[in-house]
Write an enzyme that holds these catalytic residues in place. Sequence first.
Site, PDB file in Angstrom:
ATOM      1  CG  PHE A 179      -0.269   0.456   2.504  1.00 29.88           C
ATOM      2  CD1 PHE A 179      -0.122   1.811   2.800  1.00 29.88           C
ATOM      3  CD2 PHE A 179       0.249  -0.460   3.413  1.00 29.88           C
ATOM      4  CE1 PHE A 179       0.507   2.231   3.968  1.00 29.88           C
ATOM      5  CE2 PHE A 179       0.881  -0.051   4.565  1.00 29.88           C
ATOM      6  CZ  PHE A 179       1.016   1.301   4.845  1.00 29.88           C
ATOM      7  CE  LYS A 202      -2.954  -8.296  -4.441  1.00 30.59           C
ATOM      8  NZ  LYS A 202      -3.411  -7.302  -3.429  1.00 30.59           N
ATOM      9  CD  GLU A 217      -5.617  -6.041   0.202  1.00 32.33           C
ATOM     10  OE1 GLU A 217      -4.585  -5.785  -0.454  1.00 32.33           O
ATOM     11  OE2 GLU A 217      -5.719  -7.040   0.942  1.00 32.33           O
ATOM     12  CB  SER A 252       4.819  -7.277   5.766  1.00 34.02           C
ATOM     13  OG  SER A 252       3.888  -8.252   5.374  1.00 34.02           O
ATOM     14  CB  CYS A 286      10.329  -0.201   2.556  1.00 32.97           C
ATOM     15  SG  CYS A 286      10.921   0.479   1.018  1.00 32.97           S
ATOM     16  CD  GLU A 324       8.425  -2.678   8.253  1.00 35.56           C
ATOM     17  OE1 GLU A 324       7.764  -3.704   8.085  1.00 35.56           O
ATOM     18  OE2 GLU A 324       8.918  -2.029   7.321  1.00 35.56           O
TER      19      GLU A 324
HETATM   20  P1  NAD Z   1       1.546  -6.574   3.072  1.00 36.81           P
HETATM   21  O1  NAD Z   1       2.589  -7.619   3.185  1.00 36.81           O
HETATM   22  O2  NAD Z   1       0.419  -6.572   4.035  1.00 36.81           O
HETATM   23  O3  NAD Z   1       0.875  -6.597   1.616  1.00 36.81           O
HETATM   24  C1  NAD Z   1       1.640  -6.613   0.434  1.00 36.81           C
HETATM   25  C2  NAD Z   1       0.843  -7.313  -0.664  1.00 36.81           C
HETATM   26  O4  NAD Z   1       0.591  -8.665  -0.261  1.00 36.81           O
HETATM   27  C3  NAD Z   1      -0.504  -6.678  -0.943  1.00 36.81           C
HETATM   28  O5  NAD Z   1      -0.743  -6.680  -2.330  1.00 36.81           O
HETATM   29  C4  NAD Z   1      -1.474  -7.579  -0.201  1.00 36.81           C
HETATM   30  O6  NAD Z   1      -2.748  -7.626  -0.811  1.00 36.81           O
HETATM   31  C5  NAD Z   1      -0.807  -8.928  -0.253  1.00 36.81           C
HETATM   32  N1  NAD Z   1      -1.094  -9.757   0.927  1.00 36.81           N
HETATM   33  C6  NAD Z   1      -1.348  -9.328   2.183  1.00 36.81           C
HETATM   34  N2  NAD Z   1      -1.547 -10.372   2.998  1.00 36.81           N
HETATM   35  C7  NAD Z   1      -1.403 -11.486   2.260  1.00 36.81           C
HETATM   36  C8  NAD Z   1      -1.473 -12.886   2.545  1.00 36.81           C
HETATM   37  N3  NAD Z   1      -1.743 -13.330   3.770  1.00 36.81           N
HETATM   38  N4  NAD Z   1      -1.246 -13.747   1.543  1.00 36.81           N
HETATM   39  C9  NAD Z   1      -0.960 -13.308   0.293  1.00 36.81           C
HETATM   40  N5  NAD Z   1      -0.897 -11.987  -0.025  1.00 36.81           N
HETATM   41  C10 NAD Z   1      -1.103 -11.091   0.934  1.00 36.81           C
HETATM   42  O7  NAD Z   1       2.329  -5.160   3.103  1.00 36.81           O
HETATM   43  P2  NAD Z   1       1.697  -3.701   3.169  1.00 36.81           P
HETATM   44  O8  NAD Z   1       1.162  -3.468   4.550  1.00 36.81           O
HETATM   45  O9  NAD Z   1       0.815  -3.448   2.013  1.00 36.81           O
HETATM   46  O10 NAD Z   1       3.016  -2.823   2.952  1.00 36.81           O
HETATM   47  C11 NAD Z   1       3.895  -2.468   3.981  1.00 36.81           C
HETATM   48  C12 NAD Z   1       5.067  -3.414   4.068  1.00 36.81           C
HETATM   49  O11 NAD Z   1       5.759  -3.441   2.831  1.00 36.81           O
HETATM   50  C13 NAD Z   1       6.102  -2.961   5.082  1.00 36.81           C
HETATM   51  O12 NAD Z   1       6.568  -4.096   5.779  1.00 36.81           O
HETATM   52  C14 NAD Z   1       7.204  -2.350   4.238  1.00 36.81           C
HETATM   53  O13 NAD Z   1       8.497  -2.355   4.819  1.00 36.81           O
HETATM   54  C15 NAD Z   1       7.158  -3.235   3.055  1.00 36.81           C
HETATM   55  N6  NAD Z   1       7.774  -2.593   1.905  1.00 36.81           N
HETATM   56  C16 NAD Z   1       8.999  -3.030   1.531  1.00 36.81           C
HETATM   57  C17 NAD Z   1       9.640  -2.424   0.471  1.00 36.81           C
HETATM   58  C18 NAD Z   1      10.984  -2.880   0.044  1.00 36.81           C
HETATM   59  O14 NAD Z   1      11.447  -2.421  -0.977  1.00 36.81           O
HETATM   60  N7  NAD Z   1      11.652  -3.774   0.756  1.00 36.81           N
HETATM   61  C19 NAD Z   1       9.021  -1.377  -0.218  1.00 36.81           C
HETATM   62  C20 NAD Z   1       7.757  -0.961   0.184  1.00 36.81           C
HETATM   63  C21 NAD Z   1       7.143  -1.590   1.259  1.00 36.81           C
END
Ligand code: NAD
Length: 500
Positions: free
Chosen positions: A153, A177, A180, A230, A285, A385
């Site tokens: 997000f 994808k 959401e 994450s 991030c 985090e």
């Molecule tokens: P998230 O892991 O909750 O979601 C990321 C994606 O995975 C979304 O598209 C979501 O719909 C999907 N998803 C969520 N739960 C899932 C599940 N149980 N099974 C399969 N797919 C699932 O992350 P977020 O809250 O959207 O974003 C924040 C996180 O992203 C933070 O931890 C941040 O550090 C990380 N991030 C990392 C980088 C990087 O370059 N390393 C860059 C941006 C964000």
Amino acid sequence: MSNHVSRITHLVNGKPWTGVAERRSPVYNPATGEVTGQLDLASAATVDEIVKTAHEAWEEWVDTSLSRRAQVLFAFRELLNARKEEIAALVTAEHGKVLSDALGEVTRGLEVAEFACGIAQLLKGGFSENVSTRVDVYSIRQPLGVVAVISPFNFPAMVPMWFVPIAIACGNAVILKPSEKDPSAANAMAALWKEAGLPDGIMNVVHGDKEAVERLLEHPDIKAVSFVGSTPIARHVYETATSHGKRVQALGGAKNHMVVLPDADLDLAADAAVNAGFGSAGERCMAISALVVVEPVADELVRKITERMATLRTGDGTRGCDMGPLVTDVHRDKVVGYVEAGQAEGATLVVDGRMGEFDGGEGGFWLAPTFFDHVSPEMSIYTDEIFGPVLSVLRVQSYDEALDLVNSNPYGNGTAIFTNDGGAARRYQNKVEVGMVGINVPIPVPVSYYSFGGWKASLFGDTHAHGMEGVRFFTRGKVVTSRWLDPSHGGLNLGFPQND
Ligand code: NAD
């Protein structure tokens, strides 16, 4: 005032999906708390339908000339540049980050499209003449097929753009994808690809949650997965998709340290800590969440940061504020829980963001910048985090102690060192176990022609995003050894081929 709630749906084959979704989820404006959209969530069957369309379109795209692909890339670059304010406004409306910050993320994404415009140069192979008598060898890189990009997000425009332009330029079809929580920027950018002349079916957006992701991870026609999110989900995506034979790069979470040595310019360091700690409400991030200050300068640095924090305005991202709301009320409550835990664990709460004032809707998901001093490494505000506007100071006695602390952390995404000692900075860049390092630069996000990615629990896989690593990820190598008929090279020889 009644609020307009729009339906947001998948984009497949250049058009909005016309089916009926079994499940939907609300999209909010975080600055008001109002529901502004209802998002269709794809079932496994809908994912299958979209992958099938993408695969059919790819069979033509794979043979499209480099020159034609480059034309589409250039056209897309121009369209995105012309419409970047519109995309930024969509980001602010659904993510909450302030408009100037949203525009910054679109611009950084645009730079990847600019890099991909040079695809003809980037895909050049090698050629060696006469490796053996009258035998030539050359290497080529070919596209993979249909690839999936699954994004978080916090950068709804930039993170998809880390991958999509390079994947398309390399001759793949894409299924994006998005998160959401803020899905509209993805749809708007997909519409620009169509306008740029990309054939229908090459750039598709499927919206959804776990169900859609799981299907993408196991679908036989998805050849590669670029995931950002994450760490627990990144690890799961990596393990599941690789077990289905796919190429995977899964970028995970972070805990980024900024080390301040006693000889640093403390005004510069204080500005940097505030910008990198609270920009985008800490939902980056590459945000700095742990300030590791080598004594005896911590008192002075804490004072300078506190003075600067008093000038920050938190509010609606469209009103010229410094910092916006958090993305959802659930996330805001989680971050507040960490503030409570930090107090309970004995850290000194210097600035309490729960007491802040907000220039935005009463129902907005607010938390102002929060600042802790005297944080120790076992406290949850350090180990976890938080992904919110919470900055912690850890005081240490030496450079070595600072380096040990950073290297003991399970994450290794970004880090920064502030110092005027070139030798110390160089030692840090050499020894620190982190993928992206800033020297007097707090958020060292590499430019598009270098590659973005962390180490340890911040990235699963071998390949970082964009730059030449992106080109390699979205193509696979082939080496051709050729000999044109020459009677002198006939004859039987069952031994392993040797060059002569
Ligand atoms: P998230 O892991 O909750 O979601 C990321 C994606 O995975 C979304 O598209 C979501 O719909 C999907 N998803 C969520 N739960 C899932 C599940 N149980 N099974 C399969 N797919 C699932 O992350 P977020 O809250 O959207 O974003 C924040 C996180 O992203 C933070 O931890 C941040 O550090 C990380 N991030 C990392 C980088 C990087 O370059 N390393 C860059 C941006 C964000």
